[in-house]
Design an enzyme around this catalytic site. Structure first.
Site, PDB file in Angstrom:
ATOM      1  CD  GLU A  12      -2.896  -1.345   2.242  1.00 51.51           C
ATOM      2  OE1 GLU A  12      -4.083  -1.647   2.076  1.00 51.51           O
ATOM      3  OE2 GLU A  12      -2.374  -1.279   3.373  1.00 51.51           O
ATOM      4  CG  ASP A 196     -11.862  -8.222  -0.688  1.00 49.21           C
ATOM      5  OD1 ASP A 196     -10.785  -7.698  -0.390  1.00 49.21           O
ATOM      6  OD2 ASP A 196     -12.818  -8.280   0.106  1.00 49.21           O
TER       7      ASP A 196
HETATM    8  N1  SAH Z   1      -2.997 -11.549   2.228  1.00 52.50           N
HETATM    9  C1  SAH Z   1      -2.438 -10.893   3.389  1.00 52.50           C
HETATM   10  C2  SAH Z   1      -3.514 -10.589   4.438  1.00 52.50           C
HETATM   11  C3  SAH Z   1      -4.434  -9.501   4.000  1.00 52.50           C
HETATM   12  S1  SAH Z   1      -5.523  -9.017   5.259  1.00 52.50           S
HETATM   13  C4  SAH Z   1      -1.368 -11.784   3.996  1.00 52.50           C
HETATM   14  O1  SAH Z   1      -1.455 -12.979   3.862  1.00 52.50           O
HETATM   15  O2  SAH Z   1      -0.445 -11.232   4.591  1.00 52.50           O
HETATM   16  C5  SAH Z   1      -6.477  -7.800   4.399  1.00 52.50           C
HETATM   17  C6  SAH Z   1      -5.915  -6.396   4.356  1.00 52.50           C
HETATM   18  O3  SAH Z   1      -6.619  -5.629   3.397  1.00 52.50           O
HETATM   19  C7  SAH Z   1      -6.123  -5.631   5.667  1.00 52.50           C
HETATM   20  O4  SAH Z   1      -5.066  -4.721   5.847  1.00 52.50           O
HETATM   21  C8  SAH Z   1      -7.464  -4.929   5.477  1.00 52.50           C
HETATM   22  O5  SAH Z   1      -7.449  -3.599   5.936  1.00 52.50           O
HETATM   23  C9  SAH Z   1      -7.739  -4.937   3.973  1.00 52.50           C
HETATM   24  N2  SAH Z   1      -8.913  -5.690   3.510  1.00 52.50           N
HETATM   25  C10 SAH Z   1      -9.205  -5.864   2.194  1.00 52.50           C
HETATM   26  N3  SAH Z   1     -10.278  -6.665   2.043  1.00 52.50           N
HETATM   27  C11 SAH Z   1     -10.683  -7.019   3.289  1.00 52.50           C
HETATM   28  C12 SAH Z   1     -11.724  -7.868   3.783  1.00 52.50           C
HETATM   29  N4  SAH Z   1     -12.538  -8.524   2.957  1.00 52.50           N
HETATM   30  N5  SAH Z   1     -11.845  -8.027   5.126  1.00 52.50           N
HETATM   31  C13 SAH Z   1     -11.009  -7.359   5.961  1.00 52.50           C
HETATM   32  N6  SAH Z   1     -10.001  -6.573   5.550  1.00 52.50           N
HETATM   33  C14 SAH Z   1      -9.825  -6.393   4.227  1.00 52.50           C
END
Ligand code: SAH
Length: 229
Positions: A12, A196
């Protein structure tokens, strides 16, 4: 003016650091803070790591150690409002904690005594965003963002968050920044590009669209910086 730019994940803030080119880095509190000049402003940039606790820490350090006077969050979120599609941008008018629950004592979801269910963002920064969107002819949504320490990939939980808080999007850090900035009197802005739809395919969509959506958000923040005096 010293401005903080915060993301949750490396992806980000990378587009912002790339656009800035030259910057310095300072290590503090097990994290790295990048500093750079941009026009008349001094910038402090960092990603906090995922979740409310890390976001609170990083926002507090930006304000108390680095002296930032305004804080902008740039990142991605899951859509709740069906009008929001992957890649769309929205900013938070107010934020809440969807996983904060002491309802056993008769309190509403998202509330603790001496706190508030919703925290409002800065009207001034939100108007700058509206101005940027207008002049660039970019579609920019606004609405309620619900934050919790959970990746939501479940339509029924998403629906519960929508009906309980009237939320348009959800993520994992926004309200932490809001609580810190509100408490310390620092105007803040939370921008998210949709990665998403927080449903059964959220994990797959997230992985596919993270970088592209993070860049959409970062580019918009860079445009806003030119208008912040
Ligand atoms: N793929 C990453 C984890 C991502 S967590 C890993 O394995 O390290 C999701 C991140 O994107 C968080 O920082 C949150 O703020 C945002 N986000 C995007 N979509 C989200 C969702 N459906 N639920 C919660 N957070 C979401």
């Amino acid at each position: 003016m010293k401005i903080g730019i915060l993301g949750a994940m490396r992806e980000e803030i990378t587009p912002i650091l790339e656009l800035l080119g030259e910057h310095k880095s300072v290590e503090y509190g097990k994290n790295i803070y990048y500093t750079a000049s941009y026009g008349e402003n001094e910038l402090v940039i960092a990603y906090s790591k995922i979740g409310k606790v890390f976001a609170s820490l990083t926002a507090s350090v930006m304000i108390e150690k680095f002296g930032v006077e305004k804080l902008l969050f740039s990142g991605v979120a899951g859509a709740i409002n069906p009008e929001l599609k992957i890649g769309d941008l929205l900013y938070a008018t107010k934020l809440t904690q969807h996983d904060l629950d002491i309802t056993a004592f008769g309190h509403p979801f998202g509330f603790v005594p001496e706190g508030a269910v919703f925290i409002e963002s800065s009207d001034e920064l939100n108007s700058i965003a509206d101005e940027v969107a207008k002049s660039r002819e970019i579609k920019l949504g606004k609405g309620v963002i619900a934050t919790g320490d959970q990746f939501i990939a479940d339509s029924s939980r998403k629906e519960w968050i929508r009906t309980t808080f009237g939320a348009d999007a959800l993520e994992m850090e926004g309200v932490a920044v809001a609580v810190v900035c509100d408490s310390l009197n620092v105007p803040f802005f939370v921008l998210r590009a949709i990665s998403d739809s927080a449903d059964d395919s959220a994990d797959i969509d997230f992985d596919s669209f993270l970088e592209k959506s993070a860049k959409v958000s970062a580019d918009f923040i860079m445009d806003m910086l030119k208008l912040i005096k």
